[in-house]
Structure formats: C-alpha cells, structure tokens
Motif scaffolding. Structure first.
Motif, short mmCIF file in Angstrom:
data_model
loop_
_atom_site.label_atom_id
_atom_site.label_comp_id
_atom_site.label_asym_id
_atom_site.label_seq_id
_atom_site.Cartn_x
_atom_site.Cartn_y
_atom_site.Cartn_z
N PHE A 89 -36.68 65.95 -17.80
CA PHE A 89 -36.44 66.68 -16.57
C PHE A 89 -37.78 67.00 -15.81
O PHE A 89 -38.72 67.15 -16.09
N THR A 90 -37.49 66.36 -14.29
CA THR A 90 -38.80 66.70 -13.47
C THR A 90 -38.06 67.45 -12.34
O THR A 90 -37.13 67.11 -11.78
N THR A 91 -38.80 68.24 -11.87
CA THR A 91 -38.77 69.26 -10.80
C THR A 91 -39.69 68.87 -9.71
O THR A 91 -40.84 69.00 -10.01
N ARG A 92 -39.26 68.57 -8.66
CA ARG A 92 -39.97 68.16 -7.50
C ARG A 92 -39.74 69.35 -6.36
O ARG A 92 -38.56 69.65 -6.14
N SER A 93 -40.95 69.89 -5.60
CA SER A 93 -40.53 70.93 -4.63
C SER A 93 -41.69 70.60 -3.74
O SER A 93 -42.87 69.90 -4.02
N PHE A 94 -41.46 71.06 -2.28
CA PHE A 94 -42.55 70.84 -1.37
C PHE A 94 -42.23 72.01 -0.28
O PHE A 94 -41.13 72.60 -0.10
N THR A 95 -43.47 72.48 0.37
CA THR A 95 -43.30 73.07 1.72
C THR A 95 -44.19 72.48 2.81
O THR A 95 -45.21 72.19 2.49
N ARG A 96 -43.78 72.50 3.84
CA ARG A 96 -44.46 71.89 4.99
C ARG A 96 -44.21 72.75 6.12
O ARG A 96 -43.04 73.00 6.49
N SER A 97 -45.27 73.28 6.83
CA SER A 97 -45.22 73.96 7.95
C SER A 97 -45.75 73.55 9.15
O SER A 97 -47.00 73.03 9.05
N PHE A 98 -45.22 73.68 10.42
CA PHE A 98 -45.66 72.97 11.55
C PHE A 98 -45.71 74.24 12.80
O PHE A 98 -44.67 74.88 12.89
N THR A 99 -46.81 74.26 13.49
CA THR A 99 -46.58 75.39 14.54
C THR A 99 -46.15 74.58 15.82
O THR A 99 -46.73 73.43 16.22
N LEU A 100 -45.24 75.23 16.50
CA LEU A 100 -44.63 74.58 17.65
C LEU A 100 -44.83 75.57 18.82
O LEU A 100 -45.14 76.47 18.75
N PRO A 101 -44.74 74.63 20.11
CA PRO A 101 -45.28 75.50 21.24
C PRO A 101 -44.08 76.28 21.43
O PRO A 101 -42.97 76.38 20.83
N LYS A 102 -44.21 77.46 22.36
CA LYS A 102 -43.35 78.61 22.59
C LYS A 102 -42.22 78.18 23.44
O LYS A 102 -41.02 78.87 23.56
N ASN A 103 -42.29 76.71 24.00
CA ASN A 103 -41.05 76.44 24.96
C ASN A 103 -40.03 75.68 24.13
O ASN A 103 -39.75 74.59 24.70
N ILE A 104 -39.38 76.12 23.04
CA ILE A 104 -38.48 75.61 22.51
C ILE A 104 -37.31 76.29 22.48
O ILE A 104 -37.21 77.52 22.53
N ASP A 105 -35.92 75.51 22.48
CA ASP A 105 -34.85 76.25 22.68
C ASP A 105 -34.06 76.15 21.03
O ASP A 105 -33.73 75.39 20.37
N MET A 106 -34.31 77.53 20.42
CA MET A 106 -33.87 77.80 19.08
C MET A 106 -32.23 77.21 18.81
O MET A 106 -31.70 76.98 17.77
N ASP A 107 -31.59 77.55 19.82
CA ASP A 107 -30.18 77.66 19.90
C ASP A 107 -29.85 76.13 19.86
O ASP A 107 -28.71 75.62 19.69
#
Length: 138
Positions: A89-107
């Motif tokens: 059994f092998t478990t793979r996990s990851f987390t990646r984070s990126f800072t985006l500019p403030k002018n994005i439309d979350m919707d």
C-alpha cells in the motif's frame, strides 16, 4: 593551506544506500506534481500533472488571494504467485499554494480533471476579492 581529496569507501556505500530508489519508495509518501501557471489577458490558467488520481482526491481552495491545491491518493499493488502473496500500500499526498493577485473573480473559477491533468481557470476582474471560496472539480 592545501585541499586534500579523501576517499572513504564506507561513506560512499552509506551514501549509495540512502540514494537508492528502493529506500525512497519505502519511506517517502509525499510527492509534488508538476504545475504550469499561465497568465492570459482575461484569466489565469493552472495545469497540474497528477496521473492516477481521481477528482475526488483533490481539494482546491482560495482564501485571501492564496490558491491551495492538495490531494491524497492510495495505491495498492498485489502480486500472487504459487507460494506467496505480496501486497503493498502506498499513500501519496501533496499540497501546493500560490499567491494570486487581488484582481481575480472568485465566482468565475472553474476546475476540471481529465486524463491525469487538473486544470483551473481563474478569471480576472477589476475589483479586489479577499473572500474565501472552495472550488468544485468537474
């Protein structure tokens, strides 16, 4: 002062042991998928190579301009022969984070997982949006 090259055969064997692929696959469960980030005139596109995963394995959030993509998957290998059964059994996990500019439309954020590639499209807007949003994957 002179530089002297020293050869320590036992140290070389120890280094070879820890560089061995066998050891890395037995004890490493974290993995970092490759990512492309493309900025267009109207949006950002994020492509993540994550073969072997399902869309349910991902968790994508955007909070205060920080896009976080994480995922966990389990891989099971079984080999049957006449004299034994071997299961791994092998478990793979990851987390990646990126800072985006403030002018994005979350919707207007869209995510799709197809053929081992997670694709996110993040629309740009004129206003700033510091809210929290969880992104569903199609």
């Amino acid at each position: 002062m002179s530089l002297i090259k020293r050869d320590f055969p036992m140290l070389n064997n120890l280094t070879d042991f820890f560089d061995d692929d066998w050891l890395q696959t037995r004890f490493a469960n974290d993995w970092t998928p490759a990512i492309n980030v493309i900025e267009n005139e109207n949006n950002f596109e994020v492509e993540m190579a994550a073969p072997g995963m399902r869309k349910e394995d991902f968790h994508v959030t955007l909070e205060n301009g920080i896009l976080t993509i994480s995922g966990t998957t389990e891989i099971e290998n079984e080999e049957n022969t006449r004299r034994y059964t071997r299961r791994e059994f092998t478990t793979r996990s990851f987390t990646r984070s990126f800072t985006l500019p403030k002018n994005i439309d979350m919707d207007e954020m869209k995510a799709k997982y197809d053929d081992g590639i997670l694709r996110l499209t993040i629309a740009k807007t004129e206003k700033e949006t510091p809210d929290v949003k969880e992104v569903l994957i199609d």
